[in-house]
Enzyme design. Structure first.
Site, mmCIF file in Angstrom:
data_model
loop_
_atom_site.group_PDB
_atom_site.id
_atom_site.type_symbol
_atom_site.label_atom_id
_atom_site.label_comp_id
_atom_site.label_asym_id
_atom_site.label_seq_id
_atom_site.Cartn_x
_atom_site.Cartn_y
_atom_site.Cartn_z
ATOM 1 N N HIS A 166 -15.212 14.853 66.173
ATOM 2 C CA HIS A 166 -15.836 16.105 65.739
ATOM 3 C C HIS A 166 -15.416 17.293 66.598
ATOM 4 O O HIS A 166 -15.887 18.408 66.401
ATOM 5 C CB HIS A 166 -17.362 15.918 65.790
ATOM 6 C CG HIS A 166 -18.136 16.935 65.036
ATOM 7 N ND1 HIS A 166 -19.042 17.790 65.651
ATOM 8 C CD2 HIS A 166 -18.171 17.251 63.722
ATOM 9 C CE1 HIS A 166 -19.592 18.571 64.743
ATOM 10 N NE2 HIS A 166 -19.083 18.277 63.571
ATOM 11 N N LYS A 196 -13.307 20.457 68.277
ATOM 12 C CA LYS A 196 -12.451 21.549 67.794
ATOM 13 C C LYS A 196 -11.852 22.233 69.021
ATOM 14 O O LYS A 196 -12.498 23.061 69.658
ATOM 15 C CB LYS A 196 -13.238 22.575 66.974
ATOM 16 C CG LYS A 196 -13.801 22.031 65.653
ATOM 17 C CD LYS A 196 -15.201 21.560 65.780
ATOM 18 C CE LYS A 196 -15.782 21.188 64.411
ATOM 19 N NZ LYS A 196 -17.092 20.525 64.539
ATOM 20 N N ASP A 212 0.483 25.937 75.625
ATOM 21 C CA ASP A 212 1.303 26.146 76.821
ATOM 22 C C ASP A 212 0.525 26.041 78.128
ATOM 23 O O ASP A 212 0.923 26.624 79.137
ATOM 24 C CB ASP A 212 2.009 27.517 76.766
ATOM 25 C CG ASP A 212 3.128 27.558 75.736
ATOM 26 O OD1 ASP A 212 3.552 26.476 75.278
ATOM 27 O OD2 ASP A 212 3.574 28.664 75.394
ATOM 28 N N HIS A 235 -23.742 27.608 61.358
ATOM 29 C CA HIS A 235 -22.932 26.470 61.791
ATOM 30 C C HIS A 235 -22.721 26.473 63.297
ATOM 31 O O HIS A 235 -22.041 25.604 63.840
ATOM 32 C CB HIS A 235 -21.570 26.508 61.070
ATOM 33 C CG HIS A 235 -20.783 25.252 61.182
ATOM 34 N ND1 HIS A 235 -19.670 25.128 61.996
ATOM 35 C CD2 HIS A 235 -20.942 24.055 60.599
ATOM 36 C CE1 HIS A 235 -19.176 23.907 61.894
ATOM 37 N NE2 HIS A 235 -19.928 23.232 61.052
ATOM 38 N N LYS A 257 -23.070 26.282 67.465
ATOM 39 C CA LYS A 257 -23.565 25.343 68.462
ATOM 40 C C LYS A 257 -23.461 26.028 69.827
ATOM 41 O O LYS A 257 -22.572 25.718 70.637
ATOM 42 C CB LYS A 257 -22.745 24.050 68.459
ATOM 43 C CG LYS A 257 -22.640 23.341 67.094
ATOM 44 C CD LYS A 257 -21.346 23.664 66.412
ATOM 45 C CE LYS A 257 -21.026 22.795 65.213
ATOM 46 N NZ LYS A 257 -22.007 22.659 64.195
ATOM 47 N N ASP A 281 -31.389 31.826 81.052
ATOM 48 C CA ASP A 281 -31.522 32.873 82.065
ATOM 49 C C ASP A 281 -30.366 33.865 81.955
ATOM 50 O O ASP A 281 -30.005 34.260 80.861
ATOM 51 C CB ASP A 281 -31.654 32.233 83.456
ATOM 52 C CG ASP A 281 -32.976 31.467 83.612
ATOM 53 O OD1 ASP A 281 -33.915 31.757 82.849
ATOM 54 O OD2 ASP A 281 -33.056 30.576 84.469
#
Length: 439
Positions: A116, A118, A123, A309, A311, A316
């Site tokens: 899952h 991404k 380089d 979508h 996450k 603080d």
């Protein structure tokens, strides 16, 4: 296997990228500028306008001699056409499929324990990590179901950790933790990677900013709860604010307990969830926790403009995290995930401004329910769900487990007929419900 370091790596610069409009141009430009190597992992690659743009970027880079390695998930990226796959392979792109599955009676069986993550690294200089897949539903012109999402672009020493980890994964090896790139790593055929002898792959990226960072992953062997643990440590240390924006929210007992305790000691704890979910069960599951959280003082906001979508979270004035991990059983107990934890006041401030804008202009706050004759039933349901959650890590261990196969794509691989729009989306841009997944 060496144990993962959880030490802060100083000297990084992070830039928040909101939605596909900011994310895709940065990634495609970075690939277009690549001189030596592109490493890419994604859950979803669809053969729509965004997938075609990525296809063109990778193909063009490979044709000019750049090593291009891509790993896509066999469930999230099912349905790629033979033409799409074949042209990449023929150009020299090393395309691999994580755990490709076969359909039985029209149903796919490879649902659990997905790749899952991404991540993109170019380089050993610039990296990208977050929750955005390569599909047209991450840009606004997709319509009302376009997703609200986040990623980061990063430069600095932490990029070496992303590159090192991702290279192990896309080459089909079990990723091992190394604080800096290995010397002159070899590819799957045993040859030294082009460019390694020149030293670019072994050089530690220079300091580019003031942010400290930790690269955190979750797997099903040695790092089963690392991402959740970082969240919980931050919740326990919170002194005045916590903001969590997460698409699929159904965490474990201990996570909920830490949120409640933070709110009860006076921390302003805010939770941004989906009000217009891409799957109805998402809102139903999260709403079962509302009473338990609201009664402790947690403020809950439902994002209603379109499906959420993201996450991301902040605590603080300095701590933040961005990545692929949802706060649900799939991400916390089954899937392979990756987040970056950031300690930087400027980044925290900017993320807070963007989430504040969301709460003020695109969310409705969930009120504590007014007393009614159904209070007892509602509270009983909330209590039962809260205490059942403590068992889901154990249940996850009972679910089917196997050693995933990473398959190198070859000419002729892919769907024989393809589709007019590609993969899980047809040419009309509408989702094929058979391929829906928590992305």
């Amino acid at each position: 296997m060496p144990q993962r370091s959880s030490r802060w790596v100083p000297g990084n610069h992070f830039e928040l990228l909101e939605n596909g409009e900011e994310f895709f141009p940065r990634v495609f430009d970075a690939i277009a500028s690549a001189r030596h190597e592109v490493m890419l992992e994604t859950f979803i690659l669809w053969e729509d306008k965004i997938g075609q743009a990525l296809h063109t970027a990778m193909l063009t880079a490979a044709q000019r001699g750049v090593q291009v390695h891509a790993l896509v998930d066999g469930f999230g990226s099912a349905g790629l056409s033979r033409q799409f796959v074949g042209s990449l392979v023929e150009a020299g792109v090393q395309l691999r499929i994580f755990d490709p599955g076969r359909s039985i009676l029209g149903q796919r069986t490879n649902l659990l324990r997905r790749m899952h993550r991404k991540i993109v690294v170019v380089d050993n200089e610039v990296g990208f990590i977050g929750g955005i897949n390569y599909s047209a539903d991450h840009v606004a012109d997709f319509g009302p179901e376009a997703k609200q999402d986040y990623a980061v672009q990063v430069r600095g020493p932490i990029v070496a950790q992303l590159r090192n980890y991702t290279r192990e994964a896309v080459l089909g090896r079990a990723p091992r933790w190394r604080p800096w790139p290995a010397r002159a790593s070899a590819d799957t055929a045993g040859h030294v990677a082009p460019g390694a002898a020149q030293g670019w792959a072994t050089a530690q990226p220079a300091h580019r900013g003031e942010a400290d960072a930790i690269f955190v992953t979750r797997d099903n062997h040695h790092h089963t709860n690392d991402i959740e643990r970082h969240y919980r440590v931050a919740l326990r240390a919170a002194r005045h604010r916590v903001v969590i924006a997460n698409a699929y929210f159904f965490p474990g007992y201990r996570f909920i307990r830490d949120m409640r305790r933070a709110a009860r000691r006076g921390v302003d704890v805010r939770l941004i969830l989906q009000g217009q979910p891409d799957m109805a069960i998402v809102r139903t599951a999260a709403s079962m926790l509302y009473d338990h959280l609201l009664q402790a003082g947690v403020r809950i906001y439902e994002y209603c403009d379109r499906p959420l979508h993201g996450k991301v979270a902040l605590v603080d004035d300095e701590w933040a995290t961005v990545g692929s991990s949802n706060l649900d059983p799939l991400s916390l107990s089954l899937n392979l995930e990756a987040n970056v934890v950031i300690r930087d006041r400027a980044f925290n401030t900017h993320l807070m401004s963007r989430l504040s804008h969301l709460m003020e202009h695109s969310c409705k706050q969930v009120d504590v329910p007014a007393p009614s004759r159904w209070d007892g039933l509602r509270l009983l349901r909330s209590y039962a769900m809260f205490h059942l959650m403590r068992w889901f890590p154990t249940w996850a261990g009972w679910l089917p487990r196997h050693e995933p196969v990473i398959q190198l794509a070859r000419p002729g691989d892919g769907d024989e007929t393809g589709s007019t729009g590609g993969g899980p989306q047809g040419g009309d841009g509408k989702r094929n419900p058979d391929t829906g997944a928590m992305a």
